[in-house]
Design an enzyme around this catalytic site. Structure first.
Site, PDB file in Angstrom:
ATOM      1  N   HIS B  56       0.813  -1.219   0.000  1.00 53.75           N
ATOM      2  CA  HIS B  56       0.000   0.000   0.000  1.00 53.75           C
ATOM      3  C   HIS B  56       0.846   1.269   0.000  1.00 53.75           C
ATOM      4  O   HIS B  56       0.325   2.344   0.328  1.00 53.75           O
ATOM      5  CB  HIS B  56      -0.909   0.043   1.231  1.00 53.75           C
ATOM      6  CG  HIS B  56      -1.894  -1.060   1.346  1.00 53.75           C
ATOM      7  ND1 HIS B  56      -2.870  -1.288   0.408  1.00 53.75           N
ATOM      8  CD2 HIS B  56      -2.074  -2.010   2.306  1.00 53.75           C
ATOM      9  CE1 HIS B  56      -3.614  -2.327   0.785  1.00 53.75           C
ATOM     10  NE2 HIS B  56      -3.142  -2.792   1.927  1.00 53.75           N
ATOM     11  N   HIS B 218      -8.450  -3.782  -1.175  1.00 51.09           N
ATOM     12  CA  HIS B 218      -7.961  -5.158  -1.360  1.00 51.09           C
ATOM     13  C   HIS B 218      -8.852  -5.915  -2.330  1.00 51.09           C
ATOM     14  O   HIS B 218      -8.779  -7.138  -2.419  1.00 51.09           O
ATOM     15  CB  HIS B 218      -7.931  -5.908  -0.034  1.00 51.09           C
ATOM     16  CG  HIS B 218      -7.183  -5.206   1.045  1.00 51.09           C
ATOM     17  ND1 HIS B 218      -7.803  -4.369   1.945  1.00 51.09           N
ATOM     18  CD2 HIS B 218      -5.869  -5.185   1.346  1.00 51.09           C
ATOM     19  CE1 HIS B 218      -6.886  -3.888   2.772  1.00 51.09           C
ATOM     20  NE2 HIS B 218      -5.714  -4.354   2.426  1.00 51.09           N
TER      21      HIS B 218
END
Lengths: 330, 330
Positions: B56, B218
């Site tokens: 991320h 996700h």
């Protein structure tokens, strides 16, 4: 075409509108296709102008800012700005001390910037040119002047920008820009294409398990295309090719830029940087100013480029001098 | 899987090695899966710790730095760090004034950070928790505590980090973090999946002409999947949904973050920002601190998120306070 846009033909203009709205402290838009420093021109300072096609952010427009560029002319995606747009950018950068045109070695850009320079000469605004030609794959060493300019531009913008900020004269700023250009070498590799909005389909096709070594940032052909290799093997080959083109001896200092072409995330760049650093340190070379990130891109292209700038005390100091734009703060 | 990596199982560790090698002025790696400030802990300052899965960047690790976080615990890609890793990060951030655990609302992270907090309590190191739950699509308003944390974390790191830098006590830093978390709302949309290295194939399939509104970072399911819409229509729907969840009145001030999930280039973010700004200004809302770029990503996922943080004088001042990490300088 999987892009978040409205009309492909308004892509560049809407992008520029958003860019200036998001970063009003850095960018002003005095004309539709010209971006200049928000604070206006600095009287008595050499102006540094660049220009080129859109779709490469932060290059070109993103590097307008203190210690960097003064103005930029903006073309359509992967297309040269017009002569008039380049001349307009030069006028915006004119602080009375002359102008350096600093850009990448692409036919249309060279032709148009030369003509813009002639136009400005008739207005008694002198200018010089330094062209970046750092992509080692794009022509052999004996034809180095034919090479394309890629991420080495970042170093030239930075070092020449810092020199201009010292209020050096046009000859000095031009000398530093040329010295930086001469000190830079780059090589790229790509995994996937990008899509030019007005074309609507990928610039090139490539297999799901393939990579291309040496590919240019607009999809220009590289050296070989084959199955995707591991990160260390890719990095080793890129370092080996750079060293073959510009041998570096033990004790030398460089800045190394590991640059994403857009979609490749920083996680992968760090894996490459780790290997490149180990390889260079094994050869006794010190990486004085590492840069890892997205500095010169092709929209959503997947791949990476390695660029180094060979440093001496002068270039290292200029690289470390203060600078600020929306994409890079030193 | 088109990624530049060596072994999927060494992806995170090689990435961290490169990250610290590239940015030694910001990041130190006291333990394999803990990143702390290069300058060490500040005695007497509240420590702020986060943690979460890799993949991320800049979240989470990238936001370690002055005016931001003190340490972070790093899990595998999209996986929670262990209790021991979180406890180790907390010890690294311990300057004797207590610790704020500040992270996103995901089951594994909450469970492990709670246990790490209990471990530290036995070592007489007090800590508090603020959990970000800003993704409005992930649960209805009446179950807001079940919402996932996404890019709102950036605001919480910044404001709590600035408060801690003022040497405020743990209760005050916690108050500011919770106030910021409560002021944030986010919504995302995705065009393509990313690939978790250890999985080797995309997390989800989506048609070549499709988008999904509201998708999580996700790949968690969104609200609808349909043909790709124009940028303005996408932006309008996202703004409308945010306003429905948190109505804003004329005269209010917000910071707006237009964030790329990774592959979506800044050019497209600016097209969205341009529209979002026009919509909000039409409603009498001022965007005081615009942020456009890659602040919270999912590797090479294509898509964007909009986050806003409703500002009062306190939060606006904290957002504008100095901060520095490899990804963000204020």
């Amino acid at each position: 075409m999987k892009k978040i846009l409205n009309d492909p033909f308004s892509y560049v203009d809407e992008m520029l509108e958003g860019l200036c709205a998001a970063h009003p402290e850095f960018y002003a838009q005095p004309e539709p296709r010209v971006i200049a420093r928000a604070g206006g021109v600095t009287q008595g300072k050499v102006g540094i102008v660049t220009g080129g096609g859109s779709g490469h952010l932060p290059i070109f427009t993103g590097y307008v800012g203190k210690g960097l560029l003064d103005a930029t002319a903006i073309g359509d995606v992967f297309a040269s700005p017009s002569v008039d747009q380049m001349a307009a950018a030069m006028r915006q950068a004119n602080g009375g001390a002359g102008i350096l045109r600093l850009y990448g070695n692409y036919g249309g850009d060279v032709m148009n910037f030369d003509m813009a320079g002639e136009m400005l000469e008739m207005e008694d605004i002198p200018s010089t040119t330094v062209v970046l030609a750092d992509d080692i794959v794009s022509a052999p060493p004996e034809e180095a002047a034919k090479r394309r300019g890629v991420a080495g531009m970042v170093y030239a913008f930075k070092c020449a920008g810092a020199k201009a900020e010292e209020m050096a004269d046009l000859a000095e700023v031009t000398r530093v820009a040329q010295k930086t250009a001469d000190a830079c070498r780059s090589i790229g590799m790509a995994l996937t294409s990008c899509t030019v909005p007005q074309a609507g389909k990928p610039t090139f096709e490539i297999g799901d398990d393939e990579m291309e070594m040496g590919m240019g940032i607009h999809g220009e052909p590289g050296i070989w295309r084959d199955k995707l290799k591991p990160a260390d093997a890719i990095t080793d080959e890129m370092i080996d090719r750079l060293l073959a083109d510009m041998p570096l001896g033990s004790g030398e200092r460089i800045s190394l830029l590991v640059n994403s072409l857009g979609a490749t995330p920083p996680e992968e760049l760090y894996i490459m940087y780790r290997r490149a650093k180990a390889r260079l340190e094994d050869a006794g070379i010190t990486i004085a100013v590492p840069l890892v990130g997205r500095y010169a891109t092709s929209m959503e292209m997947t791949g990476a480029t390695l660029t180094w700038c060979r440093l001496d005390a002068e270039l290292e100091a200029l690289l470390k001098a203060p600078a600020a734009c929306a994409y890079w703060t030193v």
